[in-house]
Design a protein around this motif. Structure first.
Motif, PDB file in Angstrom:
ATOM      1  N   ASP A  30      25.833 -80.664  36.632  1.00 18.07           N
ATOM      2  CA  ASP A  30      26.114 -81.825  35.805  1.00 18.07           C
ATOM      3  C   ASP A  30      27.437 -81.770  35.050  1.00 18.07           C
ATOM      4  O   ASP A  30      27.610 -82.443  34.068  1.00 18.07           O
ATOM      5  CB  ASP A  30      24.974 -82.028  34.815  1.00 18.07           C
ATOM      6  CG  ASP A  30      24.876 -80.896  33.795  1.00 18.07           C
ATOM      7  OD1 ASP A  30      25.509 -79.852  34.008  1.00 18.07           O
ATOM      8  OD2 ASP A  30      24.164 -81.063  32.804  1.00 18.07           O
ATOM      9  N   ARG A  31      28.371 -80.956  35.524  1.00 20.68           N
ATOM     10  CA  ARG A  31      29.619 -80.838  34.781  1.00 20.68           C
ATOM     11  C   ARG A  31      30.820 -81.152  35.677  1.00 20.68           C
ATOM     12  O   ARG A  31      31.546 -80.269  36.093  1.00 20.68           O
ATOM     13  CB  ARG A  31      29.743 -79.438  34.194  1.00 20.68           C
ATOM     14  CG  ARG A  31      28.611 -79.123  33.239  1.00 20.68           C
ATOM     15  CD  ARG A  31      28.743 -77.768  32.614  1.00 20.68           C
ATOM     16  NE  ARG A  31      28.571 -76.716  33.622  1.00 20.68           N
ATOM     17  CZ  ARG A  31      28.797 -75.439  33.383  1.00 20.68           C
ATOM     18  NH1 ARG A  31      29.201 -75.046  32.210  1.00 20.68           N
ATOM     19  NH2 ARG A  31      28.614 -74.538  34.321  1.00 20.68           N
ATOM     20  N   ILE A  72      33.111 -71.779  32.571  1.00 25.72           N
ATOM     21  CA  ILE A  72      32.677 -70.636  31.780  1.00 25.72           C
ATOM     22  C   ILE A  72      31.293 -70.978  31.243  1.00 25.72           C
ATOM     23  O   ILE A  72      31.071 -72.080  30.735  1.00 25.72           O
ATOM     24  CB  ILE A  72      33.667 -70.367  30.630  1.00 25.72           C
ATOM     25  CG1 ILE A  72      35.057 -70.068  31.204  1.00 25.72           C
ATOM     26  CG2 ILE A  72      33.182 -69.241  29.735  1.00 25.72           C
ATOM     27  CD1 ILE A  72      36.177 -70.125  30.178  1.00 25.72           C
ATOM     28  N   LEU A  73      30.352 -70.055  31.357  1.00 26.70           N
ATOM     29  CA  LEU A  73      28.995 -70.327  30.897  1.00 26.70           C
ATOM     30  C   LEU A  73      28.974 -70.464  29.376  1.00 26.70           C
ATOM     31  O   LEU A  73      29.392 -69.568  28.660  1.00 26.70           O
ATOM     32  CB  LEU A  73      28.055 -69.211  31.346  1.00 26.70           C
ATOM     33  CG  LEU A  73      27.913 -69.056  32.860  1.00 26.70           C
ATOM     34  CD1 LEU A  73      27.000 -67.879  33.182  1.00 26.70           C
ATOM     35  CD2 LEU A  73      27.374 -70.321  33.488  1.00 26.70           C
ATOM     36  N   ASP A  98      27.292 -76.360  22.775  1.00 28.89           N
ATOM     37  CA  ASP A  98      28.657 -75.923  22.438  1.00 28.89           C
ATOM     38  C   ASP A  98      29.613 -77.113  22.523  1.00 28.89           C
ATOM     39  O   ASP A  98      29.668 -77.794  23.546  1.00 28.89           O
ATOM     40  CB  ASP A  98      29.094 -74.818  23.392  1.00 28.89           C
ATOM     41  CG  ASP A  98      30.335 -74.093  22.899  1.00 28.89           C
ATOM     42  OD1 ASP A  98      31.334 -74.781  22.597  1.00 28.89           O
ATOM     43  OD2 ASP A  98      30.302 -72.859  22.825  1.00 28.89           O
ATOM     44  N   PRO A  99      30.377 -77.387  21.450  1.00 25.62           N
ATOM     45  CA  PRO A  99      31.285 -78.545  21.457  1.00 25.62           C
ATOM     46  C   PRO A  99      32.434 -78.413  22.462  1.00 25.62           C
ATOM     47  O   PRO A  99      33.091 -79.398  22.779  1.00 25.62           O
ATOM     48  CB  PRO A  99      31.812 -78.603  20.022  1.00 25.62           C
ATOM     49  CG  PRO A  99      31.595 -77.246  19.467  1.00 25.62           C
ATOM     50  CD  PRO A  99      30.399 -76.675  20.178  1.00 25.62           C
ATOM     51  N   ARG A 100      32.659 -77.233  23.005  1.00 25.68           N
ATOM     52  CA  ARG A 100      33.735 -77.047  23.983  1.00 25.68           C
ATOM     53  C   ARG A 100      33.321 -77.473  25.390  1.00 25.68           C
ATOM     54  O   ARG A 100      34.175 -77.592  26.275  1.00 25.68           O
ATOM     55  CB  ARG A 100      34.193 -75.583  24.007  1.00 25.68           C
ATOM     56  CG  ARG A 100      34.791 -75.132  22.671  1.00 25.68           C
ATOM     57  CD  ARG A 100      35.079 -73.669  22.684  1.00 25.68           C
ATOM     58  NE  ARG A 100      33.798 -72.945  22.816  1.00 25.68           N
ATOM     59  CZ  ARG A 100      33.708 -71.658  23.126  1.00 25.68           C
ATOM     60  NH1 ARG A 100      34.781 -70.948  23.358  1.00 25.68           N
ATOM     61  NH2 ARG A 100      32.532 -71.075  23.219  1.00 25.68           N
ATOM     62  N   ARG A 101      32.016 -77.719  25.602  1.00 26.95           N
ATOM     63  CA  ARG A 101      31.567 -78.168  26.934  1.00 26.95           C
ATOM     64  C   ARG A 101      32.239 -79.494  27.271  1.00 26.95           C
ATOM     65  O   ARG A 101      32.331 -80.377  26.442  1.00 26.95           O
ATOM     66  CB  ARG A 101      30.049 -78.310  26.981  1.00 26.95           C
ATOM     67  CG  ARG A 101      29.350 -76.971  27.080  1.00 26.95           C
ATOM     68  CD  ARG A 101      27.852 -77.126  27.130  1.00 26.95           C
ATOM     69  NE  ARG A 101      27.398 -77.900  28.272  1.00 26.95           N
ATOM     70  CZ  ARG A 101      26.900 -77.377  29.385  1.00 26.95           C
ATOM     71  NH1 ARG A 101      26.785 -76.081  29.504  1.00 26.95           N
ATOM     72  NH2 ARG A 101      26.501 -78.154  30.371  1.00 26.95           N
ATOM     73  N   ARG A 146      33.263 -63.341  43.005  1.00 31.37           N
ATOM     74  CA  ARG A 146      32.718 -62.187  42.297  1.00 31.37           C
ATOM     75  C   ARG A 146      32.013 -62.623  41.016  1.00 31.37           C
ATOM     76  O   ARG A 146      30.874 -62.215  40.737  1.00 31.37           O
ATOM     77  CB  ARG A 146      33.838 -61.192  41.974  1.00 31.37           C
ATOM     78  CG  ARG A 146      33.378 -59.995  41.153  1.00 31.37           C
ATOM     79  CD  ARG A 146      34.529 -59.056  40.815  1.00 31.37           C
ATOM     80  NE  ARG A 146      35.688 -59.697  40.226  1.00 31.37           N
ATOM     81  CZ  ARG A 146      35.774 -60.104  38.946  1.00 31.37           C
ATOM     82  NH1 ARG A 146      34.761 -59.925  38.120  1.00 31.37           N
ATOM     83  NH2 ARG A 146      36.873 -60.662  38.500  1.00 31.37           N
ATOM     84  N   ILE A 147      32.643 -63.500  40.242  1.00 34.69           N
ATOM     85  CA  ILE A 147      32.065 -63.945  38.973  1.00 34.69           C
ATOM     86  C   ILE A 147      30.810 -64.786  39.213  1.00 34.69           C
ATOM     87  O   ILE A 147      29.808 -64.643  38.501  1.00 34.69           O
ATOM     88  CB  ILE A 147      33.124 -64.709  38.150  1.00 34.69           C
ATOM     89  CG1 ILE A 147      34.165 -63.698  37.645  1.00 34.69           C
ATOM     90  CG2 ILE A 147      32.491 -65.479  37.001  1.00 34.69           C
ATOM     91  CD1 ILE A 147      35.391 -64.320  37.048  1.00 34.69           C
ATOM     92  N   THR A 148      30.840 -65.646  40.220  1.00 37.13           N
ATOM     93  CA  THR A 148      29.644 -66.444  40.551  1.00 37.13           C
ATOM     94  C   THR A 148      28.490 -65.540  40.923  1.00 37.13           C
ATOM     95  O   THR A 148      27.362 -65.726  40.472  1.00 37.13           O
ATOM     96  CB  THR A 148      29.949 -67.433  41.693  1.00 37.13           C
ATOM     97  OG1 THR A 148      30.982 -68.324  41.247  1.00 37.13           O
ATOM     98  CG2 THR A 148      28.722 -68.235  42.074  1.00 37.13           C
ATOM     99  N   ASP A 149      28.767 -64.508  41.747  1.00 32.44           N
ATOM    100  CA  ASP A 149      27.714 -63.582  42.133  1.00 32.44           C
ATOM    101  C   ASP A 149      27.173 -62.815  40.927  1.00 32.44           C
ATOM    102  O   ASP A 149      25.979 -62.589  40.821  1.00 32.44           O
ATOM    103  CB  ASP A 149      28.228 -62.602  43.198  1.00 32.44           C
ATOM    104  CG  ASP A 149      28.460 -63.265  44.539  1.00 32.44           C
ATOM    105  OD1 ASP A 149      27.974 -64.395  44.746  1.00 32.44           O
ATOM    106  OD2 ASP A 149      29.154 -62.667  45.376  1.00 32.44           O
TER     107      ASP A 149
END
Length: 150
Positions: free
Chosen positions: A84-85, A116-117, A122-125, A141-144
């Motif tokens: 949803d982003r 970034i999770l 969070d207002p930065r979303r 790598r980061i997704t995994d």
């Protein structure tokens, strides 16, 4: 006083089994094959997986790793209710400019925007603060790391 729909016959419900999870659910005369939007999304990804494998491999065992990995990520997002982003073209351009077109992890040329999770409140979303530019290997790598074997 006349009530709209007062003369309409009562709605009839039917029990059917979901085409994805086999859960029995009630539906009206306009039968739906899926009990929820999540089941519909999961079934859509599974059809996509089958189509991609048919078009790119003799069997699932010989499908290219890149296709299998991308489809696993799609299946993961379907199983958690969707992605949803969305990233607007303007936001994408802002991130590329801010990160100078380079992966923020290793400094190689960037190829993909990564979310970034962050917690839901969070207002930065939805802003550039939630995004970073990564090269494909760093993004994989980061997704995994974040989603396991997606």
């Amino acid at each position: 006083m006349t009530t709209i729909g007062a003369d309409a016959p009562p709605r009839r419900f039917y029990e059917v089994d979901c085409a994805n999870c086999d859960e029995t659910f009630l539906t009206t005369g306009h039968a739906d094959a899926f009990c929820s939007l999540d089941c519909r999304a999961t079934a859509t990804v599974i059809r996509k997986i089958r189509r991609e494998i048919e078009n790119n491999a003799d069997s699932p065992e010989t499908a290219p790793d890149s296709i299998i990995r991308a489809l696993r990520v799609n299946l993961h997002w379907a199983s958690v209710g969707g992605y949803d982003r969305p990233i607007t073209p303007e936001l994408r351009a802002e991130v590329w400019a801010r990160d100078n077109g380079l992966c923020v992890e290793c400094g190689e040329p960037g190829a993909e925007i990564d979310h970034i999770l962050m917690p839901l409140g969070d207002p930065r979303r939805g802003t550039a603060d939630e995004l970073r530019l990564l090269c494909t290997p760093c993004h994989q790598r980061i997704t995994d790391e974040n989603h396991g074997d997606a």
